[in-house]
Design a protein around this motif. Structure first.
Motif, PDB file in Angstrom:
ATOM      1  N   ILE A 144      -3.593   5.071  -9.395  1.00 31.36           N
ATOM      2  CA  ILE A 144      -4.247   5.670 -10.551  1.00 31.36           C
ATOM      3  C   ILE A 144      -3.379   6.849 -10.979  1.00 31.36           C
ATOM      4  CG2 ILE A 144      -6.408   6.605 -11.461  1.00 31.36           C
ATOM      5  CD1 ILE A 144      -6.519   3.726 -10.034  1.00 31.36           C
ATOM      6  N   LEU A 145      -2.800   6.769 -12.170  1.00 29.98           N
ATOM      7  CA  LEU A 145      -1.804   7.760 -12.577  1.00 29.98           C
ATOM      8  C   LEU A 145      -2.397   9.131 -12.897  1.00 29.98           C
ATOM      9  CD1 LEU A 145       0.689   5.579 -14.616  1.00 29.98           C
ATOM     10  CD2 LEU A 145       0.877   6.424 -12.280  1.00 29.98           C
ATOM     11  N   LYS A 146      -3.678   9.181 -13.237  1.00 31.32           N
ATOM     12  CA  LYS A 146      -4.310  10.458 -13.580  1.00 31.32           C
ATOM     13  C   LYS A 146      -4.254  11.446 -12.408  1.00 31.32           C
ATOM     14  CE  LYS A 146      -8.770  10.537 -13.609  1.00 31.32           C
ATOM     15  NZ  LYS A 146     -10.178  10.307 -13.950  1.00 31.32           N
ATOM     16  N   ASP A 147      -4.547  10.946 -11.230  1.00 34.59           N
ATOM     17  CA  ASP A 147      -4.586  11.837 -10.068  1.00 34.59           C
ATOM     18  C   ASP A 147      -3.761  11.325  -8.888  1.00 34.59           C
ATOM     19  OD1 ASP A 147      -6.150   9.713  -9.301  1.00 34.59           O
ATOM     20  OD2 ASP A 147      -7.971  10.883  -8.998  1.00 34.59           O
ATOM     21  N   TYR A 148      -2.945  10.305  -9.144  1.00 42.30           N
ATOM     22  CA  TYR A 148      -2.053   9.718  -8.133  1.00 42.30           C
ATOM     23  C   TYR A 148      -2.820   9.238  -6.903  1.00 42.30           C
ATOM     24  CZ  TYR A 148       1.458  11.554 -11.195  1.00 42.30           C
ATOM     25  OH  TYR A 148       2.209  11.809 -12.304  1.00 42.30           O
ATOM     26  N   ARG A 149      -3.996   8.738  -7.153  1.00 42.53           N
ATOM     27  CA  ARG A 149      -4.818   8.166  -6.093  1.00 42.53           C
ATOM     28  C   ARG A 149      -4.404   6.713  -5.884  1.00 42.53           C
ATOM     29  NH1 ARG A 149     -11.182   8.363  -6.751  1.00 42.53           N
ATOM     30  NH2 ARG A 149     -10.378  10.048  -8.018  1.00 42.53           N
ATOM     31  N   ILE A 150      -4.419   6.276  -4.643  1.00 41.44           N
ATOM     32  CA  ILE A 150      -4.112   4.883  -4.320  1.00 41.44           C
ATOM     33  C   ILE A 150      -5.405   4.203  -3.880  1.00 41.44           C
ATOM     34  CG2 ILE A 150      -2.925   3.354  -2.692  1.00 41.44           C
ATOM     35  CD1 ILE A 150      -0.597   5.326  -2.762  1.00 41.44           C
ATOM     36  N   ILE A 151      -5.634   3.038  -4.459  1.00 43.35           N
ATOM     37  CA  ILE A 151      -6.763   2.212  -4.043  1.00 43.35           C
ATOM     38  C   ILE A 151      -6.165   0.897  -3.565  1.00 43.35           C
ATOM     39  CG2 ILE A 151      -8.877   1.038  -4.747  1.00 43.35           C
ATOM     40  CD1 ILE A 151      -9.289   3.264  -6.814  1.00 43.35           C
ATOM     41  N   GLU A 152      -6.199   0.706  -2.255  1.00 43.32           N
ATOM     42  CA  GLU A 152      -5.651  -0.516  -1.656  1.00 43.32           C
ATOM     43  C   GLU A 152      -6.754  -1.541  -1.520  1.00 43.32           C
ATOM     44  OE1 GLU A 152      -2.676  -0.163   1.590  1.00 43.32           O
ATOM     45  OE2 GLU A 152      -3.281   1.943   1.568  1.00 43.32           O
ATOM     46  N   GLY A 153      -6.449  -2.757  -1.915  1.00 42.94           N
ATOM     47  CA  GLY A 153      -7.430  -3.817  -1.821  1.00 42.94           C
ATOM     48  C   GLY A 153      -8.415  -3.768  -2.978  1.00 42.94           C
ATOM     49  N   TYR A 154      -9.257  -4.764  -3.027  1.00 47.12           N
ATOM     50  CA  TYR A 154     -10.257  -4.853  -4.089  1.00 47.12           C
ATOM     51  C   TYR A 154     -11.400  -3.894  -3.803  1.00 47.12           C
ATOM     52  CZ  TYR A 154     -14.035  -6.727  -6.945  1.00 47.12           C
ATOM     53  OH  TYR A 154     -15.075  -6.867  -7.831  1.00 47.12           O
ATOM     54  N   ASN A 155     -11.710  -3.061  -4.775  1.00 47.45           N
ATOM     55  CA  ASN A 155     -12.831  -2.142  -4.662  1.00 47.45           C
ATOM     56  C   ASN A 155     -13.717  -2.358  -5.881  1.00 47.45           C
ATOM     57  OD1 ASN A 155     -14.602   0.052  -4.763  1.00 47.45           O
ATOM     58  ND2 ASN A 155     -13.118   1.446  -3.841  1.00 47.45           N
ATOM     59  N   PRO A 156     -14.910  -2.927  -5.708  1.00 47.27           N
ATOM     60  CA  PRO A 156     -15.777  -3.201  -6.847  1.00 47.27           C
ATOM     61  C   PRO A 156     -16.164  -1.945  -7.639  1.00 47.27           C
ATOM     62  CG  PRO A 156     -16.731  -4.078  -4.808  1.00 47.27           C
ATOM     63  CD  PRO A 156     -15.477  -3.361  -4.449  1.00 47.27           C
ATOM     64  N   GLN A 157     -16.054  -0.777  -7.019  1.00 48.14           N
ATOM     65  CA  GLN A 157     -16.395   0.475  -7.702  1.00 48.14           C
ATOM     66  C   GLN A 157     -15.190   1.161  -8.338  1.00 48.14           C
ATOM     67  OE1 GLN A 157     -17.869   0.083  -4.357  1.00 48.14           O
ATOM     68  NE2 GLN A 157     -19.540  -0.849  -5.491  1.00 48.14           N
ATOM     69  N   MET A 158     -14.025   0.521  -8.339  1.00 48.28           N
ATOM     70  CA  MET A 158     -12.825   1.185  -8.854  1.00 48.28           C
ATOM     71  C   MET A 158     -13.012   1.686 -10.283  1.00 48.28           C
ATOM     72  SD  MET A 158      -8.830   0.027  -9.017  1.00 48.28           S
ATOM     73  CE  MET A 158      -8.874  -1.062 -10.413  1.00 48.28           C
ATOM     74  N   LEU A 159     -13.601   0.890 -11.149  1.00 47.11           N
ATOM     75  CA  LEU A 159     -13.752   1.304 -12.544  1.00 47.11           C
ATOM     76  C   LEU A 159     -14.688   2.500 -12.688  1.00 47.11           C
ATOM     77  CD1 LEU A 159     -13.755  -2.207 -14.203  1.00 47.11           C
ATOM     78  CD2 LEU A 159     -11.934  -0.508 -14.267  1.00 47.11           C
ATOM     79  N   GLU A 160     -15.660   2.618 -11.805  1.00 51.08           N
ATOM     80  CA  GLU A 160     -16.507   3.808 -11.803  1.00 51.08           C
ATOM     81  C   GLU A 160     -15.736   5.013 -11.264  1.00 51.08           C
ATOM     82  OE1 GLU A 160     -17.605   0.849 -10.514  1.00 51.08           O
ATOM     83  OE2 GLU A 160     -19.378   0.373 -11.709  1.00 51.08           O
ATOM     84  N   ILE A 161     -14.970   4.786 -10.215  1.00 46.17           N
ATOM     85  CA  ILE A 161     -14.194   5.859  -9.599  1.00 46.17           C
ATOM     86  C   ILE A 161     -13.235   6.494 -10.607  1.00 46.17           C
ATOM     87  CG2 ILE A 161     -12.381   6.348  -7.891  1.00 46.17           C
ATOM     88  CD1 ILE A 161     -13.748   4.171  -6.112  1.00 46.17           C
ATOM     89  N   ILE A 162     -12.630   5.671 -11.460  1.00 45.97           N
ATOM     90  CA  ILE A 162     -11.648   6.197 -12.415  1.00 45.97           C
ATOM     91  C   ILE A 162     -12.268   6.552 -13.767  1.00 45.97           C
ATOM     92  CG2 ILE A 162      -9.716   5.054 -11.281  1.00 45.97           C
ATOM     93  CD1 ILE A 162      -9.753   2.941 -13.465  1.00 45.97           C
ATOM     94  N   GLY A 163     -13.591   6.413 -13.877  1.00 45.62           N
ATOM     95  CA  GLY A 163     -14.289   6.850 -15.070  1.00 45.62           C
ATOM     96  C   GLY A 163     -14.256   5.905 -16.268  1.00 45.62           C
ATOM     97  N   VAL A 164     -13.985   4.640 -16.031  1.00 43.78           N
ATOM     98  CA  VAL A 164     -13.939   3.665 -17.118  1.00 43.78           C
ATOM     99  C   VAL A 164     -15.306   3.046 -17.360  1.00 43.78           C
ATOM    100  CG1 VAL A 164     -12.991   1.410 -17.811  1.00 43.78           C
ATOM    101  CG2 VAL A 164     -11.492   3.161 -16.850  1.00 43.78           C
ATOM    102  N   ARG A 165     -16.048   2.858 -16.279  1.00 42.32           N
ATOM    103  CA  ARG A 165     -17.378   2.253 -16.366  1.00 42.32           C
ATOM    104  C   ARG A 165     -18.373   3.149 -15.634  1.00 42.32           C
ATOM    105  NH1 ARG A 165     -17.315  -3.459 -13.903  1.00 42.32           N
ATOM    106  NH2 ARG A 165     -17.242  -2.277 -11.974  1.00 42.32           N
ATOM    107  N   LYS A 166     -19.568   3.207 -16.170  1.00 43.10           N
ATOM    108  CA  LYS A 166     -20.605   4.058 -15.543  1.00 43.10           C
ATOM    109  C   LYS A 166     -21.540   3.241 -14.694  1.00 43.10           C
ATOM    110  CE  LYS A 166     -20.320   7.426 -19.146  1.00 43.10           C
ATOM    111  NZ  LYS A 166     -20.921   8.253 -20.108  1.00 43.10           N
TER     112      LYS A 166
END
Length: 166
Positions: A144-166
């Motif tokens: 994630i380029l905004k905060d240089y966070r790495i998410i390894e593997g599939y995370n169903p909450q990724m879009l919430e984590i990065i603020g794209v979906r609520k």
């Protein structure tokens, strides 16, 4: 004494997180984004490494493709020898005139079981080199380029984590 130990642990944790973020930021500088397959025109930018036959990559793509106005995804293809069709599928995607359409066809399973007599695509070799440079050997792998966070593997909450979906 206990207060100092707690303070030291908290300081060490914060310092380690900042140091790791700087490490990832330096790694990102080595990634040739101009060689990525780019999806979307959104403000939230992600670099992702995907294998065309990876079930978790397919789940992630199914979610990402819903948000072309919110996301800008730099996609690098990473075929694995354990998935025999993944190299041909990667070549098909990378050398197609419409790479996003080809990516969607493959990640939607429409090309499964089909014999693809596709010549090797130089771009896939470039993607593999980038993955090796970063020591990436599993997919999906997201930065994630905004905060240089790495998410390894599939995370169903990724879009919430990065603020794209609520």
């Amino acid at each position: 004494m206990r207060v100092w130990i707690v303070f030291f642990i908290m300081f060490s944790t914060l310092f380690a997180q900042d140091l790791y973020k700087e490490f990832v930021k330096e790694q990102v500088k080595q990634i040739p984004l101009n060689k990525a397959i780019v999806f979307g025109k959104g403000r939230v930018e992600i670099i992702t490494f995907m294998n065309p036959d990876c079930g978790h990559c397919r789940k992630e793509w199914h979610e990402l493709k819903k948000y072309p106005d919110k996301l800008k995804v730099y996609i690098f293809l990473l075929p694995f020898p354990t998935f025999p069709e993944s190299r041909a599928k990667s070549d098909y995607i990378a050398c197609s005139k419409d790479r996003i359409k080809a990516l969607d066809e493959v990640l939607s399973g429409k090309m499964d079981g089909k014999v693809l007599n596709i010549p090797k695509c130089f771009l896939v070799d470039e993607h593999i080199k980038v993955a090796k440079l970063l020591n990436i050997n599993a997919t999906p792998y997201n930065i994630i380029l905004k905060d240089y966070r790495i998410i390894e593997g599939y995370n169903p909450q990724m879009l919430e984590i990065i603020g794209v979906r609520k």
